[in-house]
Design a protein around this motif. Structure first.
Motif, mmCIF file in Angstrom:
data_model
loop_
_atom_site.group_PDB
_atom_site.id
_atom_site.type_symbol
_atom_site.label_atom_id
_atom_site.label_comp_id
_atom_site.label_asym_id
_atom_site.label_seq_id
_atom_site.Cartn_x
_atom_site.Cartn_y
_atom_site.Cartn_z
ATOM 1 N N GLY A 173 0.807 -1.210 0.000
ATOM 2 C CA GLY A 173 0.000 0.000 0.000
ATOM 3 C C GLY A 173 0.836 1.253 0.000
ATOM 4 N N ASP A 174 0.191 2.347 0.302
ATOM 5 C CA ASP A 174 0.825 3.647 0.253
ATOM 6 C C ASP A 174 0.320 4.435 1.456
ATOM 7 N N LEU A 175 1.242 5.080 2.167
ATOM 8 C CA LEU A 175 0.875 5.880 3.338
ATOM 9 C C LEU A 175 -0.235 6.864 2.990
ATOM 10 N N LEU A 183 -3.600 4.059 10.305
ATOM 11 C CA LEU A 183 -2.259 4.630 10.458
ATOM 12 C C LEU A 183 -1.946 4.853 11.942
ATOM 13 N N VAL A 193 13.109 -2.357 13.904
ATOM 14 C CA VAL A 193 13.534 -2.931 12.632
ATOM 15 C C VAL A 193 14.769 -3.808 12.884
ATOM 16 N N VAL B 76 9.740 9.851 6.317
ATOM 17 C CA VAL B 76 8.761 9.552 5.278
ATOM 18 C C VAL B 76 9.392 9.728 3.899
ATOM 19 N N SER B 80 3.989 14.819 1.150
ATOM 20 C CA SER B 80 2.564 14.516 1.290
ATOM 21 C C SER B 80 2.312 13.460 2.371
ATOM 22 N N ASP B 81 3.319 12.628 2.661
ATOM 23 C CA ASP B 81 3.149 11.610 3.696
ATOM 24 C C ASP B 81 3.044 12.242 5.085
ATOM 25 N N VAL B 85 0.336 11.384 8.215
ATOM 26 C CA VAL B 85 0.656 11.092 9.620
ATOM 27 C C VAL B 85 0.024 12.149 10.522
ATOM 28 N N ILE B 131 11.359 6.599 13.577
ATOM 29 C CA ILE B 131 10.253 5.769 13.084
ATOM 30 C C ILE B 131 10.285 5.821 11.568
ATOM 31 N N ALA B 133 8.643 5.475 8.530
ATOM 32 C CA ALA B 133 7.300 5.320 7.973
ATOM 33 C C ALA B 133 7.317 5.431 6.448
ATOM 34 N N ASN B 135 6.741 3.735 2.725
ATOM 35 C CA ASN B 135 5.587 2.924 2.317
ATOM 36 C C ASN B 135 5.817 1.428 2.552
ATOM 37 N N ALA B 144 13.920 1.067 4.889
ATOM 38 C CA ALA B 144 13.899 0.934 6.351
ATOM 39 C C ALA B 144 15.075 0.075 6.825
#
Lengths: 193, 193
Positions: A173-175, A183, A193, B76, B80-81, B85, B131, B133, B135, B144
């Motif tokens: 998917g996509d954030l 979310l 991780v 991110v 846009s991400d 969030v 974190i 985040a 995709n 990641a």
């Protein structure tokens, strides 16, 4: 016939009418096998007396398979959910089909589901973990909480874990397209991780 | 003009042609504001020197907000991400925009992303947790892992955690429609109720 067909899920009165006229146009030898298949299925297929999966036997294939870990029970709402979990090829325990989820608004309380049967299995068999894989919806969550609450003595005694599959971002998917609730859950459930 | 418009995402040559004829039909006073808005946006809006979010200032609003926890960086792919969030209203740390994800096939290595800038921030600022985040895709996962690998000394020294939002079932969904990979991840990441 239109009335009976339109009781099926996803089939409205229009589709039921179209199906009916189609079936009426066919020669009997094309329609009778369907009628017989329905009768036979209803006669032969029932619920597994242990996990309430669909089966032609007393106990379903999965309950009879000695290679599956009896210490692990995956609780699902419907028999079709077993197919989803089996598709992952990663679960090697047993199942328990509740036959739905708690929904007080629709009058579905614990007595309408196979709850007592689940609790009896947990107490009688040597179960280490109950994975409550009910749907990630309001009623699925409520059902999971109810089960955890009822099994609290066993969990407190350190004999049992009650777990739930992770809520989070679906793979691939996509954030950008993730809804806020998902979310939030994904962030709250973040892992090293 | 058709050529320029069809470079935009989601706009093919046909749509570009339709837009062009529409714009040509309008009086100039209806079109010039759009042209000026584009110019102004490109002149005034740039990248935050700290987190590479979009901003009209040297540093973006989020980096300047003293109420946000500087010990927490959410990494991110795109500006846009950040909006996704922020919509959860549950994250109160800072951000870092990479400008994409690692994708060796497309020639996107670490040097094409704001990786060094991230590692510098982690080392210079007092960061407790990163974190990641990106995709939940192949390249997001690879990114990641790369970040976790590069920050391994800090993580090993117990000064830092590198985490990733949970992969799992989206809320409100149905087990029946979950793909195998997501359901596997959800089962692997199950948590006590």
């Amino acid at each position: 016939m239109i009335d009976e067909l339109s009781k099926l899920p996803g089939i409205g009165p229009k589709t039921a009418q179209r199906l009916t006229f189609h079936l009426l146009r066919l020669p009997p030898e094309d329609v009778l096998p369907l009628a017989r298949a329905l009768e036979e299925a209803k006669e032969r297929i029932g619920f597994c007396r242990k996990c309430f999966n669909l089966t032609e036997e007393e106990e379903c294939e999965l309950c009879r398979d000695p290679r599956r870990d009896p210490g692990l029970i995956c609780v699902v709402e419907e028999p079709s959910d077993i197919i989803s979990v089996e598709r992952t090829h990663e679960y090697r325990g047993r199942y328990h089909v509740l036959g739905g989820a708690l929904s007080p608004i629709d009058g579905v309380g614990p007595d309408r589901l196979r709850m007592e049967e689940l609790f009896r299995r947990v107490r009688e068999e040597d179960v280490r973990e109950v994975i409550v894989a009910t749907n990630p919806t309001m009623s699925g969550e409520a059902t999971a909480l109810y089960i955890a609450e009822e099994l609290r003595p066993e969990v407190g005694a350190g004999k049992l874990r009650v777990t739930r599959p992770a809520a989070g971002l679906p793979m691939g998917g996509d954030l950008e397209y993730a809804d806020e609730v998902t979310l939030s859950r994904a962030l709250a459930g973040r892992r090293d991780v």
